[in-house]
Design a protein around this motif. Structure first.
Motif: not given
Length: 562
Positions: A93, A153, A157, A161, A183, A186
């Motif tokens: 990230v 984060i 995010i 992922r 999220l 993202e």
């Protein structure tokens, strides 16, 4: 090892903290315990969830109480390899202009029946990262606002992922509080419209698609309690991940408000009690906030003596806790009292071992245990020491306390000091024990072993509260201020007792003493049948309803399957 979990669509449940077991200290209080109970009920009901959290290697804090009655915090590290399996996938990230790598551990939460749930714990302690970045998933709620933003984060995010890298098929996302709101950013990037399909000036972001994927549970009843980050900090840490104009439109003009971001990008939003949902609608007018009152996991929070009792008289209660409604008519008074005495003796033994204080099994025990912070008001019971002593002279009782203050919560630490000062002051008139290092195991011992569960938050700051629900599973009635779940759970004299009537300006300490002196203690000492009737009412009216099985069935029907 993941094969059995990735072959069907799942709900991705994101929570900054989660109480998986006592030996894994990656939770600080009610939010994490609720998350754990959510996943435990999902396992029992065989609902397809996958949970994402942080590994928090350094834990929360191990509490020591020194000879002066002060809290001393120590690191409470745990070894992920002792309980979880490392996964091969790694993702990255963007943080402060570089890529921070994230690995993952798989913890499989096994229900007491046949179900099991995957829990993914994110970890930046990797060789690929700098020493500073390796520490980002070490401490739960540690560091400053920059550290917190970086953790969020990683959770939001990075969590999305990681699930993709592991091959999970995600049907929807459920945000347990606003910590994971990033999220949704993202997802905005993932489901952006192709540039060639856009008209000049048209936004690339498919907001309806993202909203349809997200569910949000808010737990904070006051504006000041929501995570906020300055846009200068956001740009410094996250860069141009999402253009600033869009971010301000979604998260607030002045700063990035994680709750507002989650509200704007979630189709389903709920508060954790009816009163809390009302407050949330007032705080954030224009949003549709439903209410799903919290619950607790039946098997986890029922003492073995009561579990054996329920197995005998109400078989199937673990899967269908609504069967506990029959406790009033199906279980003999003597059996209820015998089960309670077993739980009480265990608490008395624990108090003796941990504090050297000998409690009298014949006298009632008042219990208070939760995160130590000012709005919980653990000191309300000690507002008028002379009055408290006068009550105890006529109708003696004992008190057991427990709870940790956040290492940076000076107000919470002062309360622990104050409680120990009261303990010393009342040593000759009221036995008081403070049990150190409150955790899941100690919580079960306390909620089952006391005779009355005390709760005195400052309204309206208790969004829900769940400790009284745990007590109810063990037939322990609550004496509580009317806030959070107790507004729904209190049937006066049947499931417990209210302190006041919820109106502003009440002198709640005086009302507490009045109820204790004139109602609660006389019932305990003079009417054993009446007392057991309240215990049964607590089980049949509250334990049968305020459980996480009912909560998860509501989420499944109203959020996940909408």
């Amino acid at each position: 090892m993941l094969d059995e979990f990735v072959d069907e669509e799942r709900i991705a449940y994101f929570s900054m903290e989660i109480a998986l077991r006592n030996e894994i200290p990656i939770y600080s209080g009610g939010l994490g315990v609720l998350a754990g109970d959510t996943v435990r009920s999902a396992a029992d009901l065989e609902l397809p969830l996958v949970t994402v959290s942080l590994v928090s290697r350094a834990g929360y804090c191990h509490q020591e109480i020194n000879t002066k009655g002060q809290q001393i915090e120590h690191p409470d590290p745990w070894q992920p390899e002792d309980w979880a399996t490392p996964l091969d996938a790694k993702i990255a990230v963007p943080i402060e202009g570089k890529m921070v790598w994230i690995g993952a551990w798989l913890y499989v939460l096994k229900g007491h029946m046949n179900g099991q749930q995957p829990v993914i714990l994110l970890d930046t302690d990797l060789d690929e990262n700098s020493a500073e970045d390796r520490r980002l998933t070490h401490t739960l709620y540690g560091g400053d606002s920059t550290y917190r933003l970086k953790q969020e984060i990683i959770l939001g995010i990075g969590g999305v992922r990681m699930l993709q890298a592991l091959g999970f098929q995600i049907r929807e996302y459920h945000l347990n509080e606003g910590h994971a709101a990033l999220l949704a950013l993202e997802l905005l990037r993932r489901y952006a419209y192709p540039k060639e399909e856009l008209r000049p000036g048209e936004s690339p972001y498919n907001l309806p698609r993202v909203r349809d994927l997200c569910n949000f549970t808010t737990h904070t009843p006051v504006e000041a309690g929501h995570d906020k980050f300055s846009y200068d900090l956001v740009q410094q840490v996250l860069g141009d991940f999402i253009d600033l104009a869009t971010l301000k439109l979604l998260a607030g003009k002045e700063n990035l408000n994680m709750t507002r971001l989650a509200l704007n990008l979630s189709e389903y939003v709920n508060g954790v009690a009816k009163r809390h949902a009302e407050l949330s609608r007032k705080m954030f007018p224009g949003y549709r906030v439903k209410s799903v009152t919290n619950g607790v996991h039946p098997f986890t929070w029922t003492h073995p003596s009561f579990a054996k009792l329920y197995d005998t008289y109400l078989p199937g209660w673990c899967h269908e806790p609504e069967l506990l409604a029959r406790a009033e008519c199906c279980i003999a008074d003597e059996a209820i009292w015998k089960a309670h005495q077993e739980a009480k003796q265990q608490l008395i033994k624990t108090v003796k071992e941990d504090t050297q204080i000998a409690l009298d099994p014949a006298l009632p025990i008042l219990g208070f245990a939760r995160r130590m912070t000012t709005y919980k008001r653990p000191d309300l019971l000690f507002t008028d020491i002379e009055r408290l002593q006068a009550i105890a002279r006529q109708q003696p009782f004992q008190i057991v306390l427990a709870g940790k203050a956040h290492p940076k919560d000076e107000g919470g630490k002062r309360l622990i000091d104050l409680l120990h000062a009261h303990q010393r002051e009342l040593a000759d008139s009221i036995p008081i024990a403070f049990l150190p290092n409150y955790g899941m195991d100690l919580a079960l011992t306390m909620v089952a072993g006391v005779d009355v569960w005390l709760n005195t938050p400052l309204p309206p700051l208790e969004a829900s509260g769940t400790s009284g629900m745990k007590a109810a599973l063990n037939g322990v009635p609550s004496l509580s201020v009317l806030d959070g779940w107790w507004i729904e759970g209190c049937i006066e004299g049947i499931t417990g007792w209210a302190i006041g009537d919820g109106k502003e300006g009440e002198e709640e300490s005086a009302l507490l003493y009045q109820k204790l002196e004139q109602v609660v203690l006389p019932l305990y000492f003079k009417d054993s049948n009446g007392w057991i009737a309240v215990m049964k009412g607590t089980i049949s009216k509250n334990a049968s309803f305020f459980n996480s099985h009912r909560m998860m069935r509501r989420y499944a029907a109203e959020a996940y399957l909408r």
